[in-house]
Scaffold this active site. Structure first.
Site, PDB file in Angstrom:
ATOM      1  N   SER A   1     -22.774  48.924  -1.448  1.00  0.00           N
ATOM      2  CA  SER A   1     -21.659  49.412  -2.591  1.00  0.00           C
ATOM      3  C   SER A   1     -21.409  50.942  -2.237  1.00  0.00           C
ATOM      4  CB  SER A   1     -22.704  49.630  -3.853  1.00  0.00           C
ATOM      5  OG  SER A   1     -21.977  50.578  -4.766  1.00  0.00           O
TER       6      SER A   1
ATOM      7  N   HIS B   1     -19.163  45.947  -1.817  1.00  0.00           N
ATOM      8  CA  HIS B   1     -19.239  45.571  -3.071  1.00  0.00           C
ATOM      9  C   HIS B   1     -18.751  46.965  -3.803  1.00  0.00           C
ATOM     10  CE1 HIS B   1     -21.629  44.628  -6.885  1.00  0.00           C
ATOM     11  NE2 HIS B   1     -21.604  45.910  -7.127  1.00  0.00           N
TER      12      HIS B   1
ATOM     13  N   ASP C   1     -17.760  48.775  -7.122  1.00  0.00           N
ATOM     14  CA  ASP C   1     -18.128  49.090  -8.842  1.00  0.00           C
ATOM     15  C   ASP C   1     -17.068  49.805  -9.554  1.00  0.00           C
ATOM     16  OD1 ASP C   1     -20.792  48.214  -8.759  1.00  0.00           O
ATOM     17  OD2 ASP C   1     -21.211  49.620  -7.091  1.00  0.00           O
TER      18      ASP C   1
ATOM     19  N   MET D   1     -15.946  50.951 -12.998  1.00  0.00           N
ATOM     20  CA  MET D   1     -16.587  51.578 -14.432  1.00  0.00           C
ATOM     21  C   MET D   1     -15.498  52.224 -14.867  1.00  0.00           C
ATOM     22  SD  MET D   1     -20.082  53.025 -12.912  1.00  0.00           S
ATOM     23  CE  MET D   1     -21.106  52.062 -11.858  1.00  0.00           C
TER      24      MET D   1
ATOM     25  N   HIS E   1     -16.918  44.162  -8.863  1.00  0.00           N
ATOM     26  CA  HIS E   1     -17.814  44.032  -9.917  1.00  0.00           C
ATOM     27  C   HIS E   1     -17.478  44.819 -11.139  1.00  0.00           C
ATOM     28  CE1 HIS E   1     -22.293  45.635 -11.512  1.00  0.00           C
ATOM     29  NE2 HIS E   1     -21.654  44.724 -12.327  1.00  0.00           N
TER      30      HIS E   1
ATOM     31  N   MET F   1     -17.378  46.430 -14.449  1.00  0.00           N
ATOM     32  CA  MET F   1     -18.222  47.155 -15.681  1.00  0.00           C
ATOM     33  C   MET F   1     -17.463  47.772 -16.636  1.00  0.00           C
ATOM     34  SD  MET F   1     -21.481  48.473 -13.271  1.00  0.00           S
ATOM     35  CE  MET F   1     -20.269  48.438 -11.730  1.00  0.00           C
TER      36      MET F   1
ATOM     37  N   MET G   1     -28.745  41.882 -12.360  1.00  0.00           N
ATOM     38  CA  MET G   1     -28.656  43.228 -12.407  1.00  0.00           C
ATOM     39  C   MET G   1     -30.056  43.877 -12.325  1.00  0.00           C
ATOM     40  SD  MET G   1     -25.916  44.761 -12.151  1.00  0.00           S
ATOM     41  CE  MET G   1     -26.377  46.530 -12.042  1.00  0.00           C
TER      42      MET G   1
ATOM     43  N   GLY H   1     -24.440  51.515 -14.247  1.00  0.00           N
ATOM     44  CA  GLY H   1     -23.760  52.623 -14.434  1.00  0.00           C
ATOM     45  C   GLY H   1     -24.095  53.553 -13.320  1.00  0.00           C
ATOM     46  N   PHE H   2     -25.013  53.610 -12.623  1.00  0.00           N
ATOM     47  CA  PHE H   2     -25.263  54.630 -11.693  1.00  0.00           C
ATOM     48  C   PHE H   2     -25.814  54.095 -10.442  1.00  0.00           C
ATOM     49  CE2 PHE H   2     -25.301  56.818 -15.960  1.00  0.00           C
ATOM     50  CZ  PHE H   2     -24.411  57.632 -15.554  1.00  0.00           C
ATOM     51  N   GLY H   3     -25.798  54.643  -9.189  1.00  0.00           N
ATOM     52  CA  GLY H   3     -26.469  54.337  -8.110  1.00  0.00           C
ATOM     53  C   GLY H   3     -27.709  55.127  -8.001  1.00  0.00           C
ATOM     54  N   GLY H   4     -28.760  54.672  -7.239  1.00  0.00           N
ATOM     55  CA  GLY H   4     -29.771  55.097  -6.926  1.00  0.00           C
ATOM     56  C   GLY H   4     -31.043  55.173  -7.839  1.00  0.00           C
TER      57      GLY H   4
ATOM     58  N   ASP I   1     -28.587  43.380  -7.701  1.00  0.00           N
ATOM     59  CA  ASP I   1     -27.675  44.802  -7.696  1.00  0.00           C
ATOM     60  C   ASP I   1     -28.407  45.688  -8.288  1.00  0.00           C
ATOM     61  OD1 ASP I   1     -25.781  46.682  -7.384  1.00  0.00           O
ATOM     62  OD2 ASP I   1     -24.334  45.613  -8.755  1.00  0.00           O
TER      63      ASP I   1
ATOM     64  N   GLY J   1     -31.200  49.044  -6.964  1.00  0.00           N
ATOM     65  CA  GLY J   1     -32.618  49.493  -6.544  1.00  0.00           C
ATOM     66  C   GLY J   1     -32.808  48.686  -5.215  1.00  0.00           C
TER      67      GLY J   1
ATOM     68  N   GLY K   1     -26.577  50.041  -2.560  1.00  0.00           N
ATOM     69  CA  GLY K   1     -25.821  51.110  -2.376  1.00  0.00           C
ATOM     70  C   GLY K   1     -26.446  52.361  -1.457  1.00  0.00           C
ATOM     71  N   SER K   2     -27.438  53.235  -2.455  1.00  0.00           N
ATOM     72  CA  SER K   2     -27.885  54.402  -1.690  1.00  0.00           C
ATOM     73  C   SER K   2     -28.728  53.890  -0.633  1.00  0.00           C
ATOM     74  CB  SER K   2     -28.640  54.884  -2.751  1.00  0.00           C
ATOM     75  OG  SER K   2     -29.528  54.349  -3.508  1.00  0.00           O
TER      76      SER K   2
HETATM   77  C1  DX5 Z   1     -24.701  50.033 -10.627  1.00  0.00           C
HETATM   78  C2  DX5 Z   1     -23.871  49.365  -9.601  1.00  0.00           C
HETATM   79  C3  DX5 Z   1     -24.578  49.243  -8.263  1.00  0.00           C
HETATM   80  C4  DX5 Z   1     -25.011  50.376  -7.379  1.00  0.00           C
HETATM   81  C5  DX5 Z   1     -26.347  50.129  -6.647  1.00  0.00           C
HETATM   82  O1  DX5 Z   1     -24.385  49.962 -11.775  1.00  0.00           O
HETATM   83  O2  DX5 Z   1     -23.576  47.948 -10.125  1.00  0.00           O
HETATM   84  O3  DX5 Z   1     -23.696  48.413  -7.502  1.00  0.00           O
HETATM   85  O4  DX5 Z   1     -23.933  50.988  -6.697  1.00  0.00           O
HETATM   86  O5  DX5 Z   1     -26.551  51.187  -6.347  1.00  0.00           O
HETATM   87  P1  DX5 Z   1     -28.266  51.359  -5.517  1.00  0.00           P
HETATM   88  O6  DX5 Z   1     -28.181  50.149  -4.597  1.00  0.00           O
HETATM   89  O7  DX5 Z   1     -28.357  52.653  -5.058  1.00  0.00           O
HETATM   90  O8  DX5 Z   1     -29.208  51.023  -6.575  1.00  0.00           O
HETATM   91 ZN    ZN Z   2     -22.381  46.881  -8.631  1.00  0.00          ZN
END
Ligand code: DX5
Ligand code: ZN
Length: 216
Positions: free
Chosen positions: A9, A34, A36, A38, A67, A69, A138, A143-146, A174, A176, A196-197
């Site tokens: 991501s 991937h 995202d 939003m 994806h 959202m 999920m 909503g957020f990465g990391g 998806d 963490g 992602g991260s």
């Molecule tokens: C969160 C996103 C994810 C996000 C994952 O809402 O759907 O795709 O980028 O990021 P990590 O892998 O850092 O949790």
């Molecule tokens: Zn995602």
């Protein structure tokens, strides 16, 4: 066993450097990218829309896993499909016409997926299991990465795996997903890991992707 697919991501990467980020992800043999999407309503952040997806499609050959959202995804699916999405997934939550939406996506001959938030029961996919190509569990609140991986997702992946049985449906996870959590989700039955991260922050993306596939 089938190969574990990895879909980085780009959410936490710098959008000013997208072209080079994506080129690098392509070179390290990512299976999908991937994306995202939003809207600031379904989730707090606003990211990007179909124009960016279309630009990415023109500059890269990585298949695109989109994806959504967003609220009212049916209003935007045509744009994302035409922009070049290879998978489009929508959240089960808040959509009262999921069956119709899935078939709207499939009318473009691309894969259609359902995404389940951490609080949503897995068995909601049962009535539409013959219609879908992809289920995304999920493992954080979207909503957020990391964010930190929610442990109870492992049980949900197992349940989804059981429901999917031998059908040709991708089982994705998806949120963490990193070198500490990849093995438990693979063991539970996930065959498509969004990360992602864990990938974006890695200095050796090739090695990280290889390890995320469960290779020591
Ligand atoms: C969160 C996103 C994810 C996000 C994952 O809402 O759907 O795709 O980028 O990021 P990590 O892998 O850092 O949790
Ligand atoms: Zn995602």
């Amino acid at each position: 066993m089938n190969k574990i697919m990895i879909a980085p991501s780009i959410l936490t990467s710098s959008f000013l450097n997208l072209e080079s980020v994506i080129k690098e992800l392509e070179e390290v043999e990512s299976d999908y990218l991937h994306l995202d999407i939003m809207d600031g309503v379904f989730v707090p952040q606003i990211t990007f829309g179909a124009k960016i997806v279309s630009d990415i499609k023109k500059s890269s050959s990585i298949p695109l896993d989109v994806h959504l959202m967003i609220v009212n995804p049916e209003k935007h699916i045509d744009d994302f499909a035409k922009a070049g999405a290879d998978i489009i997934s929508v959240h089960y939550e808040g959509n009262i016409h999921i069956h119709k939406i899935i078939h709207q996506i499939k009318s473009y001959n691309i894969k259609a997926g359902i995404v389940l938030n951490p609080h949503t029961r897995v068995d909601v996919i049962e009535p539409i299991i013959e219609d879908i190509d992809y289920v995304l569990i999920m493992s954080v609140n979207p909503g957020f990465g990391g964010q930190k991986f929610i442990e109870s997702s492992v049980k949900k992946i197992r349940e989804a795996k059981k429901l999917i049985s031998n059908r040709d449906i991708i089982l994705a996870v998806d949120g963490g997903v990193n070198l500490n959590t990849c093995n438990i989700v693979i063991e539970a039955g996930a065959n498509f890991l969004v990360a992602g991260s864990a990938i974006i922050d890695s200095d050796n993306k090739k090695d990280t992707i290889n390890k995320l596939r469960g290779n020591k």
